[in-house]
Every structure is written in C-alpha cells, then in structure tokens.
Design an enzyme around this catalytic site. Structure first.
Site, mmCIF file in Angstrom:
data_model
loop_
_atom_site.group_PDB
_atom_site.id
_atom_site.type_symbol
_atom_site.label_atom_id
_atom_site.label_comp_id
_atom_site.label_asym_id
_atom_site.label_seq_id
_atom_site.Cartn_x
_atom_site.Cartn_y
_atom_site.Cartn_z
ATOM 1 N N LYS A 126 12.139 -83.608 79.360
ATOM 2 C CA LYS A 126 10.773 -83.220 79.000
ATOM 3 C C LYS A 126 9.841 -84.182 79.715
ATOM 4 O O LYS A 126 10.241 -85.287 80.076
ATOM 5 C CB LYS A 126 10.570 -83.340 77.486
ATOM 6 C CG LYS A 126 9.377 -82.579 76.948
ATOM 7 C CD LYS A 126 9.713 -81.151 76.576
ATOM 8 C CE LYS A 126 8.473 -80.382 76.201
ATOM 9 N NZ LYS A 126 8.801 -79.020 75.716
ATOM 10 N N ASP A 166 4.486 -76.213 78.794
ATOM 11 C CA ASP A 166 4.491 -76.493 77.352
ATOM 12 C C ASP A 166 3.016 -76.544 76.975
ATOM 13 O O ASP A 166 2.174 -75.955 77.691
ATOM 14 C CB ASP A 166 5.224 -77.825 77.063
ATOM 15 C CG ASP A 166 5.466 -78.055 75.568
ATOM 16 O OD1 ASP A 166 6.349 -77.402 75.005
ATOM 17 O OD2 ASP A 166 4.747 -78.882 74.954
HETATM 18 P P1 NDP Z 1 -0.406 -73.795 74.325
HETATM 19 O O1 NDP Z 1 -1.066 -74.962 74.941
HETATM 20 O O2 NDP Z 1 -0.403 -72.499 75.012
HETATM 21 O O3 NDP Z 1 -1.015 -73.563 72.857
HETATM 22 C C1 NDP Z 1 -0.958 -74.551 71.884
HETATM 23 C C2 NDP Z 1 -1.742 -74.092 70.667
HETATM 24 O O4 NDP Z 1 -1.525 -75.025 69.610
HETATM 25 C C3 NDP Z 1 -3.222 -74.042 70.905
HETATM 26 O O5 NDP Z 1 -3.802 -73.055 70.090
HETATM 27 C C4 NDP Z 1 -3.659 -75.443 70.459
HETATM 28 O O6 NDP Z 1 -5.019 -75.523 70.046
HETATM 29 C C5 NDP Z 1 -2.747 -75.676 69.284
HETATM 30 N N1 NDP Z 1 -2.531 -77.121 69.151
HETATM 31 C C6 NDP Z 1 -2.032 -77.962 70.088
HETATM 32 N N2 NDP Z 1 -1.995 -79.214 69.641
HETATM 33 C C7 NDP Z 1 -2.503 -79.156 68.407
HETATM 34 C C8 NDP Z 1 -2.744 -80.138 67.409
HETATM 35 N N3 NDP Z 1 -2.447 -81.446 67.633
HETATM 36 N N4 NDP Z 1 -3.269 -79.711 66.235
HETATM 37 C C9 NDP Z 1 -3.557 -78.404 66.023
HETATM 38 N N5 NDP Z 1 -3.350 -77.439 66.934
HETATM 39 C C10 NDP Z 1 -2.840 -77.814 68.094
HETATM 40 O O7 NDP Z 1 1.100 -74.282 74.014
HETATM 41 P P2 NDP Z 1 2.375 -73.385 73.722
HETATM 42 O O8 NDP Z 1 1.994 -72.171 72.956
HETATM 43 O O9 NDP Z 1 3.137 -73.285 74.962
HETATM 44 O O10 NDP Z 1 3.214 -74.364 72.754
HETATM 45 C C11 NDP Z 1 3.095 -74.338 71.337
HETATM 46 C C12 NDP Z 1 4.317 -74.991 70.710
HETATM 47 O O11 NDP Z 1 5.501 -74.274 71.112
HETATM 48 C C13 NDP Z 1 4.584 -76.445 71.098
HETATM 49 O O12 NDP Z 1 5.182 -77.123 70.017
HETATM 50 C C14 NDP Z 1 5.593 -76.324 72.226
HETATM 51 O O13 NDP Z 1 6.355 -77.494 72.400
HETATM 52 C C15 NDP Z 1 6.435 -75.181 71.679
HETATM 53 N N6 NDP Z 1 7.237 -74.477 72.683
HETATM 54 C C16 NDP Z 1 6.667 -73.874 73.766
HETATM 55 C C17 NDP Z 1 7.433 -73.211 74.685
HETATM 56 C C18 NDP Z 1 6.840 -72.448 75.804
HETATM 57 O O14 NDP Z 1 7.584 -71.705 76.461
HETATM 58 N N7 NDP Z 1 5.550 -72.538 76.071
HETATM 59 C C19 NDP Z 1 8.903 -73.188 74.560
HETATM 60 C C20 NDP Z 1 9.411 -73.755 73.339
HETATM 61 C C21 NDP Z 1 8.595 -74.406 72.459
HETATM 62 P P3 NDP Z 1 -6.107 -76.227 71.018
HETATM 63 O O15 NDP Z 1 -6.362 -75.222 72.088
HETATM 64 O O16 NDP Z 1 -7.257 -76.500 70.141
HETATM 65 O O17 NDP Z 1 -5.438 -77.469 71.524
#
Ligand code: NDP
Length: 453
Positions: A126, A166
C-alpha cells in the site's frame, strides 16, 4: 487476551510506536490465528506471523511540488511492501491529509490477507501521501502526481509492485501517475491498475469494489435464505466504493437511504434511485462538490452536518436492515454499532477498510449478525485489478460481462473459503476469523516453501 497475542502485541507496540491503526489490524488477525498456530506449530516456530507483521520494505520520501500560488508545500510519499510470498506486491495509493506511516502499514498488512483470499497471485502493499487533492486544481494534481511518481517509479514495476487507486486516487490521478511512469521508464506496461479503458484499463474495475461488496452481502444473505430485494440500506461515503455499492444495491431491488462525505450525511427516505445516483456521480466526480448539495436538489432528503466532537455518527442511527460503511477506517464506533443493532440492522458489509472499531466488531459478532469484514467483502476491487493485470499480460480485453462474471465467481469463492475456514477452525459464522485464517494459510505455506527470506 490470549497470552501469545498479548506478548506479540507488546513487541508490536514497542517496535511500532504511535501507529494505533496498525496495532488494531495486527491484533485482530493475531486473535483469529491463535487456533491455527496451536494446530500448526510449524508456523509458530518459523515465525510466520511475526515475519508478515514486519514489512519486507518501507519506502518514505519527500514529494517536492509547487502549487498555483507558487508556494512549496511539504508533502510525504510512502510505499509499504509487506509481503511477496504469493506474488508481486499489490495495493492502492491513498492521497489524504490523514495519511501517515501507521495508517498505510495497517492497510498494507490487511492487503496481504485480502489478496490471498482473491485466489489470484498477488502479494500485499500500500502507499500514498498526505497530499490532499480536495480543492486543488487539475494542474496542481498533475504536478503533484508527476513529482510523486518521479521517486516511486524506482520501487515499482509490472512484476515487482503494481499500485492502484484508493481514497483520493481515482481515474484522474492514475492517468497522471501512469503518464509520468511511462515517460521516465520508457515502457508501456501494466504497472498500475485502474487505468483508463482505452489505455490498458479493465471494464468493471471502477465498479468492482462496490459491486463485489454487494455480491458478498448477497452471498451472506443466501445462507439465511434471503436476498437484498426490498432491504433498506445505509451506505456511508460518496466516493468510488459508495457510488457503485449504491448502484448495484438499487439494481438488485434494495433501497439506499444515506450517503455521506467528511462534512456530513444525507438521508433520503424515498431511496437514492439510478437517476439521483447519476446526479451524485456528476457532483462528486466532475464538479467535485459536497454531498450537502443533494438535500437542496432533492426535496424530501435531509442533510446533517458532521460533528467531530460527537460520540456517535447519526448516519448509523437511521432504521434499516443492512449497512455498508464505504468511507474510511473506524467510522463505526461501539455506540454506532449499538445504534445500528437497535435500528434493526442485521447485515454489515464493509466496503471500506477496517471501518468498524474492534469493539464494534465484537458487538456484531456477539449478536451473531451477518458481518462481512473488509478483507473479504471489499476484495472485489483488487480482484479485478488482478484481472486487469492478466488482460495487460495477454494484451487483450475481456467484455464487461466476462469481467463481471469472474468478479461474481471470485466473491462467491471468497465467501465459501471464509465460511469453510471459520467452520474448520471451530468458529462457525464468524467471517472475521474465517477471512483471516483462509487468507493466512496460503501465504504461510508459501513462506514455508520459500525458506527464510
Ligand atoms: P474515495 O476517495 O473515492 O471516497 C472516499 C469517501 O469517503 C468520500 O466520500 C470521502 O469524503 C469519505 N471520507 C474519506 N475520508 C474520510 C474521513 N476521514 N471521514 C469521513 N469521510 C471520509 O475513496 P474510495 O471510495 O476509493 O475508498 C473508500 C474506502 O474503501 C476506503 O477505506 C478504501 O481504503 C476502501 N477501498 C477502496 C477500494 C477501491 O477500489 N477504491 C478497494 C478496497 C477498499 P470527502 O470527499 O469529504 O473526503
């Protein structure tokens, strides 16, 4: 706590101070593995778990760049290569101001077990940066990505380490990163996944994590003779995973009533249908706006601002049957878990990585609800990344249907392996133990085969 785990955790905490998320992830896995290590002393004497905990390599570097005002922000880059026993390192890059060594080590550690569960030959890693893409111009993001890759390129390669997206790293960032890699390395290879569809990407890769989490939830419900049809669902986040979980849930007849970002959440009792989701996708992916605007656009929906000082997140207090945390780590604390259970939720599927605190997980398991841990439930993303690598190697593209069929099959296999391992080691219905054990065994055996390296 088991005496072996307690002694292991004292060492882990002493050697890795101020990394609470890493400790949390290691402790959960160690607790699950006690029964395995008792049955298989060969793993304990070869220090397999202790070796997995210690990353094979940690790279930390300065990322110099200049913003639109001519200022030079100080940002850090990282790549954590934890384990390559079953394949090259594979795992996403996260760009978020909260990124630090401990958070990336927890994510990289989890990735080892997740990748092993996918049945594909991928090790775990990662990386990322404390750079915050929010509010930055496209040119700033491009300059940052180019500088980040100017160092990272030395440590990765299509047969060495293959990063993906991510939090904060989507199609735009992967494009800029790939462009710079290609320029410096002078080769067009599958060194990153999540690429654009016309330059080496795979169909269904953007959808894969969200879709896969929903397929996993459907598999869990099937064990009770139920489907997602008609179920009311709470989804957090509004990014990649949340969007495509919502899309698939709606397609399968469920009703998604919440979405969120770090500023707050919206509640739409009528459900976020395909048309409303398309609006959210334009808001988040093109205009890069805030979820708050949803409530102004769709009458009947309400918006609740996040209160960082509160002891719970009101999103998890709405009534529903299923919950899909898809935002970030530790977004469900023990109070939220109580609220979910009190509100009627009996299925929690983790789209995000480690979104439930250790105590929240304990609550879910004690109450015997269907709890799908991220390692298993969100493995669809990296699985299709693995399929993207396979297509790159063949210089060939599968159709949408072919990739989706493979994704469904992989999620089903992960479910079967998880349930099987939980049964075999005496904790039936415990998907946490099942995922940790099934993920570990394959890596452990490969490490034994390969000697002390
Ligand atoms: P994105 O950046 O596309 O979206 C993240 C979302 O979560 C946004 O709405 C963001 O809001 C919110 N968010 C992020 N950090 C925080 C925080 N500290 N508190 C509250 N809300 C938060 O990321 P992904 O959708 O790709 O990833 C989401 C999760 O899924 C993560 O845990 C990631 O590790 C996991 N994941 C992702 C994969 C992928 O293929 N993308 C694969 C496997 C797991 P804001 O815009 O306000 O920051």
């Amino acid at each position: 706590m088991n005496p072996y785990v307690s002694s292991l955790m004292s060492d882990v905490q002493a050697k890795n101070p101020a990394q609470p998320e890493f400790h949390q992830a290691v402790e959960e896995v160690a607790e699950s593995l006690v029964v395995v290590l008792d049955k298989h002393p060969e793993y304990r004497s070869a220090k397999i778990l202790e070796r997995i905990i210690e990353p094979e390599r940690v790279v930390m570097f300065r990322v110099p760049w200049m913003d639109d005002q001519g200022e030079v922000p100080i940002t850090r880059g990282f790549r954590i290569e934890v384990n390559s026993a079953i394949g090259p390192y594979k795992g996403g890059l996260r760009f978020h101001p909260s990124v630090n060594l401990g958070i990336l080590k927890f994510l990289a550690f989890e990735q080892v077990f997740k990748n092993s569960l996918t049945t594909l030959p991928m090790g775990g890693g990662k990386g990322g940066s404390d750079f915050d893409p929010k509010g930055k111009s496209d040119l700033e993001v491009m300059r940052f990505c180019q500088s980040f890759m100017s160092e990272l390129f030395r440590h990765i390669g299509p047969n060495t380490d293959i990063p993906a997206g991510d939090i904060g790293v989507g199609g735009r960032e992967i494009g800029f990163l790939f462009g710079q890699y290609k320029r410096i390395a002078n080769e067009f290879t599958g060194v990153l996944t999540g690429k654009g569809i016309h330059w080496g990407g795979s169909l269904i890769r953007p959808e894969a994590t969200g879709y896969g989490a929903v397929y996993f939830a459907a598999n869990m419900l099937e064990t009770r003779g139920e489907t997602l049809e008609g179920k009311s669902c709470l989804v957090s986040g509004a990014g990649n995973v949340a969007q495509f979980a919502t899309e698939k849930l709606t397609e399968l007849g469920a009703k998604v009533v919440t979405l969120s970002d770090s500023s707050g959440h919206i509640y739409d009792p009528e459900g976020i249908n395909a048309e409303k989701l398309a609006w959210v996708q334009a808001l988040k992916n093109k205009r890069r706006g805030r979820i708050k605007e949803y409530a102004a656009e769709f009458p009947g929906a309400t918006y609740t601002e996040a209160d960082p000082g509160a002891d719970h997140n009101p999103l998890w207090a709405h009534k529903a049957e299923c919950a899909f945390p898809c935002a970030t780590q530790n977004e469900i604390n023990v109070k939220d878990a109580d609220n979910l259970l009190a509100g009627g939720v009996y299925l929690v599927t983790e789209g995000a990585n480690m979104p439930s605190s250790a105590q929240a997980v304990e609550h879910f398991i004690d109450k015997n609800i269907l709890f799908g841990p991220g390692k298993a439930a969100n493995a669809g993303g990296v699985a299709v990344s693995g399929l993207e690598m396979a297509q790159n190697s063949m210089r060939y593209n599968w159709t949408r249907e072919e990739v989706d069929t493979r994704l469904k099959m992989i999620m089903k296999d992960i479910h079967t392996a998880t349930v099987g391992a939980a049964d075999r080691f005496g904790t039936p219905n415990n998907y946490v133990n099942g995922a940790n054990i099934a993920g570990f065994l394959k890596v452990a055996d490969a490490m034994l085969d390969q000697g002390v390296v």
